[in-house]
Motif scaffolding. Structure first.
Motif, PDB file in Angstrom:
ATOM      1  N   MET A   1       0.842  -1.178   0.000  1.00  0.00           N
ATOM      2  CA  MET A   1       0.000   0.000   0.000  1.00  0.00           C
ATOM      3  C   MET A   1       0.883   1.236   0.000  1.00  0.00           C
ATOM      4  N   ASP A   2       0.566   2.161  -0.886  1.00  0.00           N
ATOM      5  CA  ASP A   2       1.283   3.437  -0.964  1.00  0.00           C
ATOM      6  C   ASP A   2       0.674   4.369   0.080  1.00  0.00           C
ATOM      7  N   THR A   3       1.414   4.633   1.154  1.00  0.00           N
ATOM      8  CA  THR A   3       0.891   5.511   2.211  1.00  0.00           C
ATOM      9  C   THR A   3       1.305   6.968   2.021  1.00  0.00           C
ATOM     10  N   GLU A   4       1.945   7.280   0.903  1.00  0.00           N
ATOM     11  CA  GLU A   4       2.361   8.650   0.615  1.00  0.00           C
ATOM     12  C   GLU A   4       1.346   9.378  -0.274  1.00  0.00           C
ATOM     13  N   THR A   5       0.635   8.642  -1.099  1.00  0.00           N
ATOM     14  CA  THR A   5      -0.291   9.238  -2.067  1.00  0.00           C
ATOM     15  C   THR A   5      -1.724   9.049  -1.593  1.00  0.00           C
ATOM     16  N   PRO A   6      -2.513  10.111  -1.544  1.00  0.00           N
ATOM     17  CA  PRO A   6      -3.922   9.958  -1.162  1.00  0.00           C
ATOM     18  C   PRO A   6      -4.654   9.051  -2.155  1.00  0.00           C
ATOM     19  N   PRO A   7      -5.491   8.147  -1.656  1.00  0.00           N
ATOM     20  CA  PRO A   7      -6.207   7.235  -2.564  1.00  0.00           C
ATOM     21  C   PRO A   7      -7.423   7.885  -3.222  1.00  0.00           C
ATOM     22  N   TRP A   8      -7.808   9.064  -2.791  1.00  0.00           N
ATOM     23  CA  TRP A   8      -8.958   9.764  -3.352  1.00  0.00           C
ATOM     24  C   TRP A   8      -8.528  11.117  -3.892  1.00  0.00           C
ATOM     25  N   THR A   9      -9.204  11.566  -4.924  1.00  0.00           N
ATOM     26  CA  THR A   9      -8.999  12.891  -5.491  1.00  0.00           C
ATOM     27  C   THR A   9     -10.272  13.694  -5.279  1.00  0.00           C
ATOM     28  N   THR A  10     -10.142  14.925  -4.818  1.00  0.00           N
ATOM     29  CA  THR A  10     -11.299  15.800  -4.658  1.00  0.00           C
ATOM     30  C   THR A  10     -11.580  16.455  -6.002  1.00  0.00           C
ATOM     31  N   THR A  11     -12.776  16.188  -6.546  1.00  0.00           N
ATOM     32  CA  THR A  11     -13.143  16.751  -7.840  1.00  0.00           C
ATOM     33  C   THR A  11     -14.005  17.997  -7.709  1.00  0.00           C
ATOM     34  N   HIS A  12     -14.613  18.185  -6.542  1.00  0.00           N
ATOM     35  CA  HIS A  12     -15.438  19.363  -6.307  1.00  0.00           C
ATOM     36  C   HIS A  12     -15.591  19.543  -4.798  1.00  0.00           C
ATOM     37  N   SER A  13     -15.670  20.781  -4.364  1.00  0.00           N
ATOM     38  CA  SER A  13     -15.871  21.072  -2.952  1.00  0.00           C
ATOM     39  C   SER A  13     -16.794  22.270  -2.843  1.00  0.00           C
ATOM     40  N   GLU A  14     -17.812  22.161  -1.986  1.00  0.00           N
ATOM     41  CA  GLU A  14     -18.782  23.242  -1.816  1.00  0.00           C
ATOM     42  C   GLU A  14     -18.939  23.559  -0.334  1.00  0.00           C
ATOM     43  N   ILE A  15     -18.814  24.835   0.014  1.00  0.00           N
ATOM     44  CA  ILE A  15     -19.016  25.281   1.392  1.00  0.00           C
ATOM     45  C   ILE A  15     -20.518  25.367   1.640  1.00  0.00           C
ATOM     46  N   LEU A  16     -21.004  24.642   2.662  1.00  0.00           N
ATOM     47  CA  LEU A  16     -22.429  24.634   2.988  1.00  0.00           C
ATOM     48  C   LEU A  16     -22.772  25.593   4.116  1.00  0.00           C
ATOM     49  N   VAL A  17     -21.890  25.692   5.117  1.00  0.00           N
ATOM     50  CA  VAL A  17     -22.088  26.568   6.269  1.00  0.00           C
ATOM     51  C   VAL A  17     -20.728  27.129   6.650  1.00  0.00           C
ATOM     52  N   GLU A  18     -20.701  28.422   6.975  1.00  0.00           N
ATOM     53  CA  GLU A  18     -19.452  29.011   7.433  1.00  0.00           C
ATOM     54  C   GLU A  18     -19.752  30.155   8.388  1.00  0.00           C
ATOM     55  N   ASP A  19     -19.125  30.118   9.565  1.00  0.00           N
ATOM     56  CA  ASP A  19     -19.184  31.221  10.515  1.00  0.00           C
ATOM     57  C   ASP A  19     -17.870  31.257  11.276  1.00  0.00           C
ATOM     58  N   ARG A  20     -17.830  31.958  12.402  1.00  0.00           N
ATOM     59  CA  ARG A  20     -16.546  32.095  13.105  1.00  0.00           C
ATOM     60  C   ARG A  20     -16.091  30.804  13.781  1.00  0.00           C
TER      61      ARG A  20
END
Length: 191
Positions: A1-20
């Motif tokens: 197992m390659d523990t240096e490379t992430p096994p998943w790639t993020t193809t999209h990211s959306e902020i749903l909630v954000e505050d302090r």
């Protein structure tokens, strides 16, 4: 197992909630085999600190406070969110201990940082040890916080851990590591 490379790639990211206090995002992930995992929720929190604080007469300084998520009172280590103004985890722990309990002074050392819940949270909990502390001021908790200070002996805390005395699970390990670093308990590995 390659523990240096992430096994998943993020193809999209959306902020749903954000505050302090929190940022909740929904990520769309692609595995190495091409499968899609969506949504994968991630909580972006600032780092936290907690202090294993021992008084001059070897009592732990703990706080009992209401935890709305669990709907219960929880006995915990003093600590909280690390502010941007804090120079480092020790400075944050000193500030939090003084605010929540009125204790300070003594000798301070950094122990370690661990992820609170690495599956869905990106922050770390920094654990600091303070020994030889004493009450030096009145506690000044943040508005709305209801905190009582308790100072049980090390023996009372160690006995209570088996019965669920400490309400914050991450703090149980911190207490054991901190008390071992202070020479109050001995952690042994059995073969």
């Amino acid at each position: 197992m390659d523990t240096e490379t992430p096994p998943w790639t993020t193809t999209h990211s959306e902020i749903l909630v954000e505050d302090r206090w929190i940022r909740l995002r929904a990520d769309r992930l692609r595995t190495q085999s091409g499968a899609e995992i969506a949504p994968w929720y991630v909580l972006d929190y600032p780092d936290w600190c907690a202090v294993v604080a021992l008084t001059e007469d070897h009592r732990l300084v703990l706080v009992r406070q209401w935890r709305h998520g669990a709907q219960s009172w929880s006995l915990e280590l003093p600590g909280g969110v690390m502010d941007r103004e804090d120079a480092d985890p020790i400075a944050a722990a000193q500030r939090e201990l003084l605010e929540e309990t009125g204790h300070g002074g003594g000798e301070w050392s950094y122990l370690y940082a661990g992820h609170a819940n690495p599956s869905i949270q990106n922050n770390r909990l920094h654990i600091v040890l303070a020994t030889g502390i004493r009450r030096i001021a009145a506690a000044t908790p943040e508005p709305g916080e209801v905190i009582s200070v308790e100072c049980p002996t090390v023996a009372e805390v160690m006995d209570g851990l088996r019965r669920g005395l400490i309400g914050q699970a991450m703090h149980v390990g911190a207490i054991c590591v901190g008390l071992a670093a202070a020479g109050c308990i001995k952690l042994e590995a059995k073969a």
